[in-house]
Design an enzyme around this catalytic site. Structure first.
Site: not given
Length: 179
Positions: A12-14
């Protein structure tokens, strides 16, 4: 255990909270990776957005690619000629203040920053998103945490070693406080 070779099979995105899928062995990693590639894993995200979607439920089908956004920043952009297909189903769960929406997002494809780009394409910014925001200005709303309100809520994996596996992650404290 040093003998276990963990492998990340879903990212997932940071700044996104929620589920990461990690396999404990090569066999499970290969099966899971194939399921994600074949798009047979159902992924559900919960997001709090500043804006109102055109319908209470629908599908956003736009092509996205790496590019240069407003003000010269490198980011994913809608690119009809060179982009890759990106499909997201959405459902509005609740609306408040006439401009804030709690939304369930279900990506069919898994492009980088897909959900964030798709929301911005609908003139809806995910609250706390500093990269994909209108006029290069993140939405500052009183009483909301200054964090990305995008949460990888649930993954459903059918026929994983003969079982359906449902994994859910509770919303983080800051998200609950915003609600």
């Amino acid at each position: 255990d040093k003998s276990v070779k963990y492998k990340l099979v879903h990212r997932i995105d940071k700044d996104t909270s929620g589920i990461l899928c990690i396999a404990k062995n090569a066999k499970a990693a290969n099966i899971l990776t194939k399921k994600f590639q074949d798009r047979t894993v159902s992924k559900q995200y919960i997001s709090l957005i500043n804006g109102v979607l055109p319908n209470n439920h629908g599908t956003i089908d736009l092509v996205i690619n790496k590019g240069t956004g407003k003000y010269g920043r490198e980011q994913m952009v809608i690119d009809q000629q060179n982009g890759q297909s990106a499909i997201t189903h959405y459902k509005v769960i609740e609306q408040a203040r006439k401009e804030i929406s709690l939304v369930m997002l279900k990506p069919v494809t898994g492009r980088k920053h897909q959900l964030r780009v798709h929301m911005l394409s609908q003139e809806c910014q995910i609250i706390g998103d500093r990269k994909y925001c209108a006029n290069n200005e993140p939405t500052a709303i009183n009483d909301f945490a200054d964090k990305l309100h995008l949460h990888a809520y649930q993954i459903i994996i059918d026929d994983f070693f003969g079982k359906t596996v449902r994994i859910a992650a509770p919303l983080p404290e800051y998200f609950l406080d915003s609600l």
